[in-house]
Each structure stands twice: as structure tokens, then as C-alpha cells.
Write an enzyme that holds these catalytic residues in place. Structure first.
Site, PDB file in Angstrom:
ATOM      1  N   SER A 185       0.827  -1.212   0.000  1.00 54.38           N
ATOM      2  CA  SER A 185       0.000   0.000   0.000  1.00 54.38           C
ATOM      3  C   SER A 185       0.857   1.257   0.000  1.00 54.38           C
ATOM      4  O   SER A 185       0.381   2.344  -0.333  1.00 54.38           O
ATOM      5  CB  SER A 185      -0.937   0.017   1.204  1.00 54.38           C
ATOM      6  OG  SER A 185      -0.213   0.195   2.413  1.00 54.38           O
ATOM      7  N   GLY A 221       2.454   1.004   5.814  1.00 60.61           N
ATOM      8  CA  GLY A 221       2.880   1.332   4.452  1.00 60.61           C
ATOM      9  C   GLY A 221       2.903   2.826   4.164  1.00 60.61           C
ATOM     10  O   GLY A 221       3.838   3.333   3.548  1.00 60.61           O
ATOM     11  N   ASP A 237      -3.752   3.531  14.975  1.00 55.86           N
ATOM     12  CA  ASP A 237      -4.401   2.274  14.595  1.00 55.86           C
ATOM     13  C   ASP A 237      -4.377   1.319  15.790  1.00 55.86           C
ATOM     14  O   ASP A 237      -3.377   1.275  16.522  1.00 55.86           O
ATOM     15  CB  ASP A 237      -3.677   1.616  13.412  1.00 55.86           C
ATOM     16  CG  ASP A 237      -4.554   0.631  12.660  1.00 55.86           C
ATOM     17  OD1 ASP A 237      -5.096  -0.299  13.297  1.00 55.86           O
ATOM     18  OD2 ASP A 237      -4.720   0.790  11.437  1.00 55.86           O
ATOM     19  N   ASP A 257      -8.943   4.400  17.742  1.00 56.06           N
ATOM     20  CA  ASP A 257      -9.791   4.412  16.570  1.00 56.06           C
ATOM     21  C   ASP A 257      -9.486   5.674  15.761  1.00 56.06           C
ATOM     22  O   ASP A 257      -9.571   6.790  16.271  1.00 56.06           O
ATOM     23  CB  ASP A 257     -11.263   4.407  17.009  1.00 56.06           C
ATOM     24  CG  ASP A 257     -12.237   4.349  15.831  1.00 56.06           C
ATOM     25  OD1 ASP A 257     -11.832   4.625  14.697  1.00 56.06           O
ATOM     26  OD2 ASP A 257     -13.412   4.028  16.066  1.00 56.06           O
ATOM     27  N   ASP A 273      -6.009   5.706   5.055  1.00 53.28           N
ATOM     28  CA  ASP A 273      -6.351   4.606   4.156  1.00 53.28           C
ATOM     29  C   ASP A 273      -7.183   3.578   4.926  1.00 53.28           C
ATOM     30  O   ASP A 273      -6.836   2.402   4.990  1.00 53.28           O
ATOM     31  CB  ASP A 273      -5.078   3.967   3.579  1.00 53.28           C
ATOM     32  CG  ASP A 273      -5.373   2.979   2.460  1.00 53.28           C
ATOM     33  OD1 ASP A 273      -6.440   3.095   1.835  1.00 53.28           O
ATOM     34  OD2 ASP A 273      -4.536   2.090   2.209  1.00 53.28           O
ATOM     35  N   LYS A 302     -12.904   3.882  -0.386  1.00 51.63           N
ATOM     36  CA  LYS A 302     -13.193   2.533  -0.873  1.00 51.63           C
ATOM     37  C   LYS A 302     -14.564   2.559  -1.554  1.00 51.63           C
ATOM     38  O   LYS A 302     -15.548   2.986  -0.960  1.00 51.63           O
ATOM     39  CB  LYS A 302     -13.203   1.538   0.290  1.00 51.63           C
ATOM     40  CG  LYS A 302     -12.011   1.655   1.236  1.00 51.63           C
ATOM     41  CD  LYS A 302     -10.684   1.374   0.552  1.00 51.63           C
ATOM     42  CE  LYS A 302      -9.521   1.524   1.541  1.00 51.63           C
ATOM     43  NZ  LYS A 302      -8.210   1.296   0.918  1.00 51.63           N
TER      44      LYS A 302
END
Length: 352
Positions: A185, A221, A237, A257, A273, A302
Site C-alpha cells: 500500500s 505502508g 491504529d 480508533d 487509508d 473505498k
């Protein structure tokens, strides 16, 4: 009839068709599309003068799903023993050009044409120069001659204006995956730098010492790209970070979160992402910009399985409206990058 060929990612022909119909109608160019699922391109037909006006006055960079475009006529048949002569006969209607590029669609079938395109480029360019159909030296200030191969026996001969097209002839920037990056990614963010930020501005807008936040960072990434630019990064994360990122001393891992995290101080960059619904991501990105938590942001949306172009427009319009309501001036752009799949990459920059 004259047509505009628009290259896209295989499987996104419907989105490309919806986009060019929308953009063209806004520009007063009325036509229709012909396409086929998984062929990697769309044909848009309209009157000759309208298409020329379209590619001269519509900013190519505002197109999201289109990788490259060229204006041309019907496909010509190629003599397999002398393709150069066949192409020369198909030059009627094309202007004097400064360079020639031979391209094909990005499909498994069309990729077999890569060797043919490479082998023909030199002989074709030399012949075109002898016939005074091409400038003696490469000239980016005049149109670029484009030969789009459908297969070994058929091709479209066309052109576009180099200052209003993708600088990569087939619309693809090929990047090498760094061996020490935590995930592939990383290439999405690297490609985003190339697409959204002029190289001459990298020293100013991607400079060492900047502070950045990566929402949904694991396994790292995108954080890796920021660290390589010598930035200090808050990686957000609940999942673990991989590789040697934490050993650099440039990364602080927040096990939180990403949708609830807020920075303790303003940062230059926020990247994201996260695999969430597009509208939810768009709302959170707008929140960051409106609250002046970041100056610039790159994030992915997405896409759903259906009505993807409409979903993208809804998300971008939401961000634009929230910024407008807050009296904030921004630049908003989006692109279906080569390293994207079922997603698009967006960039929002506050203008002061």
C-alpha cells in the site's frame, strides 16, 4: 465520426463513461459512449469541433477515472508486414506533432502488445520526421501523436495536447516496491505525491521535519512514506505496526480508533487509508480540514460495487460544501491511481 478514446483501469469502463458524459455535458459537448466490459478504455463520440473544444478547454486533471485520452477517427487496419506505412496512411486530420507514443490498454490481452509498441516506436518516429509529420526534435509545446493499438492488426491514430493530458503516455506511473516497506500500500501514497504535488514543490510541501498523522496506519505502508520524507508521524491504529518504523524515533503509535483521534497540535499532513464507507471517510476528512487540524490531506475512498462515480461525486461535493459553509478555501482533487484497485485517492489542500 470523430471520437475521444479514454483509457481506464480494466473493469471501470462504466465509471469512465459516466464521468465523461457528465463532464462533456457540462462543457456543452453532447455525444454518446461505446464501451465493453473489461476492455480498459471507453470511446466517446461527438461532432469533431465539439471534441476538439472539449480536450482544449476541459482540464484533464479534473478527470477521476480517466488515465489518458486522445482524439482520433475510426480504427485503421494494419498491414502486418509494414505497419509503419499503414499508420502513415492514417494520419489524415492529425496536426503536426512534437513526439509520437505507441500505447495499448492495460489488460492481460493487450499487454502482449508491449513488445510490438516498443519495436515500432523508433522506426515510426524516424519515418515521420523524414515525412515532416513530426518535429525534428521532441517538442512538448505542440500536440503529441498517439497510436493506440487495439491488437496487432488494428490501431487508432490520434493526438492530444501535452499540456492537457497525462504526462505518462499510457497514464501509468510504474513504481518499484521498496523491499523494506511494511506493505505494498506504500505505493499508493508514493504515486499520490507524484500526481497531486508538482515535483518542484516537493521541497516545500514534503519537507523534512514536518508533522504528520496517519489514520488507520497499520501495518505502516503509508507511515513508511512519511518517515522516508523525514517527517515526525503520529500513527493511529489499534493494530500493530510492522518493520523497523518504531526504531526510527520518528513514529508515535496511538492504539486508537482513527475516526475518534484528534491531534494535540496542528500538523501539515494527515493521510488516511481506512476501510470504511466512503461517505463516513469523507465526513471525517472534512472535519479535519474545517477544524484546521491539517493543512493537506491524502486519503482513499473505498468504492461500492455499483454507482461508483455517483458515490465519488457525493463524497467530494460533501467536502466542498462543508468547507464552503466554514468559509474555508480549498483545492480538492481525486484520481483513480494505477496502484489503486476498488478505491480512489483524494487530495485536499487548504489555501491561505
Amino acid at each position: 465520426m470523430t471520437q475521444l478514446i479514454l483509457l481506464c483501469r480494466q473493469g471501470f469502463e462504466a465509471e469512465t463513461a459516466a464521468e465523461i458524459q457528465d463532464i462533456a455535458s457540462q462543457a456543452g459537448c453532447f455525444g454518446y459512449c461505446k464501451t465493453q466490459t473489461d476492455q480498459g478504455y471507453v470511446s466517446f463520440f461527438a461532432e469533431d469541433h465539439q471534441l476538439k473544444q472539449l480536450i482544449e478547454h476541459v482540464n484533464f486533471r479534473q478527470l477521476i477515472f480517466v488515465r489518458q485520452w486522445l482524439i482520433c477517427g475510426e480504427a485503421i487496419e494494419l498491414d502486418s508486414t509494414d505497419r509503419v506505412s499503414s499508420i502513415l496512411q492514417g494520419l489524415e486530420g492529425t496536426p503536426h506533432c512534437g513526439e509520437v507514443e505507441l500505447i495499448h490498454a492495460d489488460t492481460n490481452e493487450a499487454k502482449e502488445l508491449s513488445r510490438l509498441c516498443k519495436s515500432l516506436t523508433g522506426p515510426l518516429a524516424a519515418t515521420l520526421r523524414k515525412k515532416n509529420k513530426l518535429s525534428a526534435k521532441r517538442n512538448h509545446k505542440i500536440p503529441r501523436l498517439m497510436i493506440f493499438f487495439i491488437d496487432g492488426q488494428h490501431a487508432h491514430v490520434g493526438y492530444h495536447f501535452t499540456n492537457n493530458a497525462c504526462k505518462w503516455p499510457d497514464g501509468i506511473l510504474h513504481l518499484k516496491f521498496p523491499k523494506d516497506a511494511p506493505s505494498r500500500s506504500t505505493l499508493k501514497l508514493e504515486e499520490a505525491w507524484h500526481w497531486f504535488i508538482p515535483k518542484r514543490q516537493w521541497g516545500e510541501r514534503l519537507s523534512a521535519g514536518m508533522r504528520a498523522v496517519d489514520l488507520g496506519a497499520a501495518p505502516g505502508g503509508w507511515t513508511w512514506q512519511l518517515v522516508k520524507r523525514s517527517m515526525m508521524v503520529d500513527a493511529v491504529d489499534n493494530g500493530p505496526m510492522k518493520g523497523d518504523l518504531m526504531e526510527t524515533g520518528q513514529v508515535t503509535h496511538h492504539e486508537e480508533d482513527g475516526f475518534k483521534f484528534s491531534p494535540s497540535k496542528k500538523v501539515h499532513w494527515m493521510v488516511c487509508d481506512m476501510a470504511e464507507s466512503p461517505i463516513k471517510v469523507a465526513e471525517r476528512m472534512a472535519h479535519w480540514v474545517v477544524n484546521e487540524w491539517c493543512r493537506e490531506t491524502v486519503f482513499n475512498l473505498k468504492l461500492p460495487m455499483k454507482k461508483r462515480y455517483q458515490e465519488v461525486r457525493q463524497c467530494l461535493d460533501l467536502i466542498e460544501q462543508k468547507c464552503k459553509d466554514a468559509d474555508i478555501n480549498v483545492e480538492i482533487s481525486a484520481k483513480h491511481l494505477y496502484h489503486d484497485r476498488e478505491e480512489i485517492t483524494c487530495h485536499v489542500r487548504r489555501l491561505y
